[in-house]
Design a protein around this motif. Structure first.
Motif, PDB file in Angstrom:
ATOM      1  N   ALA A 136      37.010  36.140  34.082  1.00 43.03           N
ATOM      2  CA  ALA A 136      36.164  36.580  34.999  1.00 43.03           C
ATOM      3  C   ALA A 136      34.381  36.810  35.053  1.00 43.03           C
ATOM      4  CB  ALA A 136      36.470  38.391  34.540  1.00 43.03           C
ATOM      5  N   ALA A 139      32.752  35.754  38.014  1.00 42.56           N
ATOM      6  CA  ALA A 139      30.936  36.987  38.839  1.00 42.56           C
ATOM      7  C   ALA A 139      29.973  36.041  38.235  1.00 42.56           C
ATOM      8  CB  ALA A 139      31.207  37.980  37.227  1.00 42.56           C
ATOM      9  N   ILE A 158      29.044  41.370  43.152  1.00 42.32           N
ATOM     10  CA  ILE A 158      29.406  41.145  41.588  1.00 42.32           C
ATOM     11  C   ILE A 158      30.481  42.662  41.283  1.00 42.32           C
ATOM     12  CG2 ILE A 158      29.737  40.835  38.872  1.00 42.32           C
ATOM     13  CD1 ILE A 158      25.975  39.463  39.279  1.00 42.32           C
ATOM     14  N   GLY A 159      30.755  43.111  41.153  1.00 40.43           N
ATOM     15  CA  GLY A 159      31.355  44.470  41.055  1.00 40.43           C
ATOM     16  C   GLY A 159      32.680  44.914  42.538  1.00 40.43           C
ATOM     17  N   ALA A 196      34.767  41.873  41.540  1.00 40.05           N
ATOM     18  CA  ALA A 196      35.345  42.047  40.279  1.00 40.05           C
ATOM     19  C   ALA A 196      36.709  42.769  40.311  1.00 40.05           C
ATOM     20  CB  ALA A 196      34.209  42.430  39.261  1.00 40.05           C
ATOM     21  N   GLY A 241      39.607  41.104  41.973  1.00 39.49           N
ATOM     22  CA  GLY A 241      40.125  40.430  41.370  1.00 39.49           C
ATOM     23  C   GLY A 241      40.776  41.366  40.197  1.00 39.49           C
ATOM     24  N   ALA A 242      40.579  42.163  39.537  1.00 35.23           N
ATOM     25  CA  ALA A 242      41.175  43.662  38.972  1.00 35.23           C
ATOM     26  C   ALA A 242      42.934  43.402  38.796  1.00 35.23           C
ATOM     27  CB  ALA A 242      40.588  44.709  37.898  1.00 35.23           C
ATOM     28  N   GLN A 297      38.595  36.837  45.094  1.00 35.20           N
ATOM     29  CA  GLN A 297      38.739  36.414  44.131  1.00 35.20           C
ATOM     30  C   GLN A 297      40.080  37.394  43.563  1.00 35.20           C
ATOM     31  OE1 GLN A 297      36.812  38.554  41.002  1.00 35.20           O
ATOM     32  NE2 GLN A 297      34.363  37.321  41.734  1.00 35.20           N
ATOM     33  N   THR A 301      43.017  35.501  41.477  1.00 31.20           N
ATOM     34  CA  THR A 301      43.229  36.638  40.509  1.00 31.20           C
ATOM     35  C   THR A 301      44.957  36.636  40.288  1.00 31.20           C
ATOM     36  OG1 THR A 301      42.685  37.511  41.071  1.00 31.20           O
ATOM     37  CG2 THR A 301      41.418  36.722  40.050  1.00 31.20           C
ATOM     38  N   PHE A 359      39.764  41.741  32.669  1.00 30.37           N
ATOM     39  CA  PHE A 359      39.152  40.579  32.978  1.00 30.37           C
ATOM     40  C   PHE A 359      38.198  41.717  33.351  1.00 30.37           C
ATOM     41  CE2 PHE A 359      37.887  39.880  37.735  1.00 30.37           C
ATOM     42  CZ  PHE A 359      38.722  38.885  37.639  1.00 30.37           C
ATOM     43  N   LEU A 360      38.174  42.896  34.404  1.00 34.03           N
ATOM     44  CA  LEU A 360      36.633  43.973  33.973  1.00 34.03           C
ATOM     45  C   LEU A 360      35.639  43.550  32.926  1.00 34.03           C
ATOM     46  CD1 LEU A 360      39.177  47.035  35.554  1.00 34.03           C
ATOM     47  CD2 LEU A 360      37.430  45.449  36.499  1.00 34.03           C
ATOM     48  N   ALA A 363      33.539  40.831  33.509  1.00 32.26           N
ATOM     49  CA  ALA A 363      32.967  40.684  34.957  1.00 32.26           C
ATOM     50  C   ALA A 363      32.100  42.144  34.655  1.00 32.26           C
ATOM     51  CB  ALA A 363      33.747  40.781  35.788  1.00 32.26           C
TER      52      ALA A 363
END
Length: 628
Positions: free
Chosen positions: A64, A68, A84-85, A88, A91-92, A137, A141, A161-162, A165
């Protein structure tokens, strides 16, 4: 008399666009702040997890942090929250969906799920850069979650993962940029990204004034548009309150707003195609220095008011000096996209083509990977998820031409795998691998200048993480899977598709066409609402820059794809001249209340040329009153 015969110089062969794009690299100073963040992200997270006896979760967190880091681009801290957020979070979600799908579904149903997800994520990626990063992402993922063996309950992987990132995002928000603390008040470094972006506008205005009457004026005007776009993005990031919450931020908003009339006057002066006195650009340069130093504007050059555009420039300089002292600006002259317009973008020609291309490549690579994974000739290969995950990075149309990315991906993977094979043979384990992860994390921002270099660094990092997770060395397998993914994407990406191709270019060009005509209609209405005019002007230039970027990428594809966007570049060039002429008309109307014959003739000629060219790229006609 004898004539001296000169030997003709050999003409250098011209590279095809797709190959020239593959060999080109970005330039610029080393982003030391991002390098430091990369070194402090994945490696330390992995070390902490290993010390706690949770190495697999540390691997997830490091992955992650790596993703990021790829999204950790220059800009303001506020912008980085979204850049970035949002990916992320996507991705989660992808990790959860992939993990549960991989546990409960066999090969065919799993492939269908991945294909459908690729269609959806591809369509949403057409919304913009952040949406594209989130779509990337999500798909990566999902593939990793479905194929990578992770111990423990499935729900544990998403928080890990969170955390990975989020740790890099925290570093982005709290670490000051080197040198940003000198001369600033306490915590003022929080706005160093915004300050640099606003100062770049004034520098770009000065450069455009210097280039007036030369062949460099068009490029300098494009640079001014890019600076305005970046500053607008830097100042309009997510916030807890609707308005700026500090005096420093309000002052930056005022300085940005004060730059808009300056840019308008500079564009009008460049449109006139007459050289200007050298001191014309001195005022904007002094304002740029004042923004960077967080100081008052100070004395500005004496005014020169011999023509409307120069009078507008001097008025804008005076207004800017006052705004620097007051610091009360609020309006950033942006228009929020409605929910309906977002849906139209996703379901429109560009979104459909994007989704279909991404979904088919993601699904085809997943199908081949599943066939190899379950086939008797390939054995129980544990890394089947590499195929679809690699295809995602190759197929995204906004990330670069397909052939160029395939070539760079293949070269970077081979180089990275060979480097890792050599390094892994001598590194102590596991501490040497942790150090390697930290080093690669630091190199990701530097390697981002070229896709092959970035691929090489990421390949080394991923192979190191796989070994930390307890799996054997996988360099040869990584090369084979990547080359197979490249072949799949090249074949599937060039297959005939239903509907008209070039949808992304057409969509962007139509948006620029509509924005240009909305701006023109407002100026010709002689409205006194300058705030609306500047909003429309910003939207016209922004959409035009987006269309130019999409056209440039499409032109660098292989001929089978590039031919679908032929003629769009000429339309964009006409739109560019139309918007510049509209700006010149606005400045002249402010000063005299009427247009000169040169303005009206130029407008009529451009509108006629645009109507003639519009059919070559199948663009919709704008408002009937403006079509002629």
């Amino acid at each position: 008399m004898f004539r001296t015969l000169r030997r003709a110089r050999p003409v250098a062969p011209t590279l095809p666009p797709w190959l020239a794009h593959a060999l080109s690299a970005q330039r610029g100073p080393v982003p030391w702040s991002a390098v430091i963040r990369g070194a402090l992200a994945g490696g330390p997270l992995l070390l902490a997890a290993m010390l706690a006896g949770r190495a697999p979760l540390g691997v997830v967190a490091a992955i992650a942090a790596m993703l990021a880091g790829i999204n950790d681009r220059p800009g303001s801290r506020r912008t980085s929250v979204r850049r970035i957020g949002v990916p992320a979070l996507a991705g989660a979600v992808g990790l959860l969906v992939g993990t549960y799908s991989g546990e409960r579904l066999d090969g065919v149903p799993l492939t269908l799920v991945l294909t459908g997800l690729g269609l959806v994520a591809g369509g949403f990626s057409a919304l913009g850069t952040v949406a594209s990063g989130a779509g990337t992402q999500l798909l990566v993922t999902t593939a990793v979650g479905a194929g990578m063996p992770l111990p423990g309950p499935a729900w544990q992987s998403a928080p890990a993962f969170l955390a990975g990132a989020g740790w890099l995002l925290v570093l982005r928000l709290v670490l000051p940029t080197p040198g940003s603390l000198a001369g600033d008040s306490r915590l003022a470094f929080r706005f160093d990204g915004e300050r640099a972006a606003v100062a770049a506008i004034y520098d770009a205005v000065a450069a455009l004034l210097d280039a007036a009457g030369t062949e460099h004026a068009v490029a300098r005007r494009a640079a001014l548009t890019a600076a305005l776009d970046q500053a607008q993005d830097a100042l309009t990031g997510p916030r807890l309150r609707r308005q700026a919450s500090s005096a420093a931020e309000r002052r930056l908003h005022a300085q940005y707003a004060a730059a808009l009339p300056l840019g308008e006057a500079a564009t009008a002066l460049a449109w006139a195609e007459r050289p200007l006195p050298a001191r014309a650009g001195e005022g904007p340069r002094r304002l740029a220095a004042a923004v960077r130093g967080n100081t008052p504007a100070g004395p500005l050059p004496a005014p020169s008011r011999t023509e409307p555009a120069l009078r507008a420039l001097d008025d804008a300089l005076l207004h800017a000096a006052e705004a620097f002292d007051r610091g009360g600006g609020r309006d950033l002259h942006t228009r929020r996209r409605s929910f309906v317009s977002l849906v139209r973008t996703v379901l429109g020609a560009g979104g459909r083509e994007y989704g279909l291309r991404a979904g088919l490549c993601f699904g085809a690579s997943a199908a081949v990977a599943q066939a190899l994974h379950h086939g008797p000739w390939h054995g129980a290969h544990q890394h089947w998820y590499w195929l679809p995950a690699t295809a995602v990075f190759l197929v995204k149309p906004d990330l670069g031409p397909l052939a160029s990315r395939v070539l760079c991906r293949a070269a970077g993977t081979v180089l990275g795998a060979l480097l890792f094979a050599g390094v892994a043979a001598v590194l102590p384990r596991p501490e040497g691998l942790v150090v390697l992860v930290a080093v690669c994390g630091a190199l990701v921002p530097v390697a981002a200048r070229h896709f092959a270099a970035q691929t090489a660094v990421v390949t080394v990092l991923v192979l190191a993480l796989i070994m930390v997770a307890g799996e054997p060395q996988a360099s040869v397998s990584r090369i084979g899977e990547t080359l197979l993914a490249c072949a799949i994407v090249l074949v599937v990406g060039h297959l005939p598709m239903p509907g008209q191709r070039g949808g992304r270019v057409r969509t962007r060009t139509e948006a620029a066409d509509a924005a240009a005509h909305a701006y023109l209609a407002h100026v010709l209405s002689e409205s006194d609402d300058r705030a609306t005019r500047w909003t429309l002007r910003r939207e016209a230039y922004r959409t035009l820059a987006e269309a130019r970027a999409a056209i440039a990428l499409a032109a660098a594809e292989l001929p089978a794809l590039a031919r679908h966007s032929e003629g769009a570049d000429e339309v964009a060039a006409v739109l560019e001249r139309l918007v510049d002429t509209t700006t010149a008309c606005a400045v002249h109307l402010d000063d005299t209340g009427r247009l000169t014959p040169r303005h009206t003739e130029r407008l009529a000629g451009l509108r006629s040329e645009l109507a003639a060219r519009r059919g070559h790229v199948a663009l919709r006609d704008p408002a009937p009153s403006l079509a002629g």
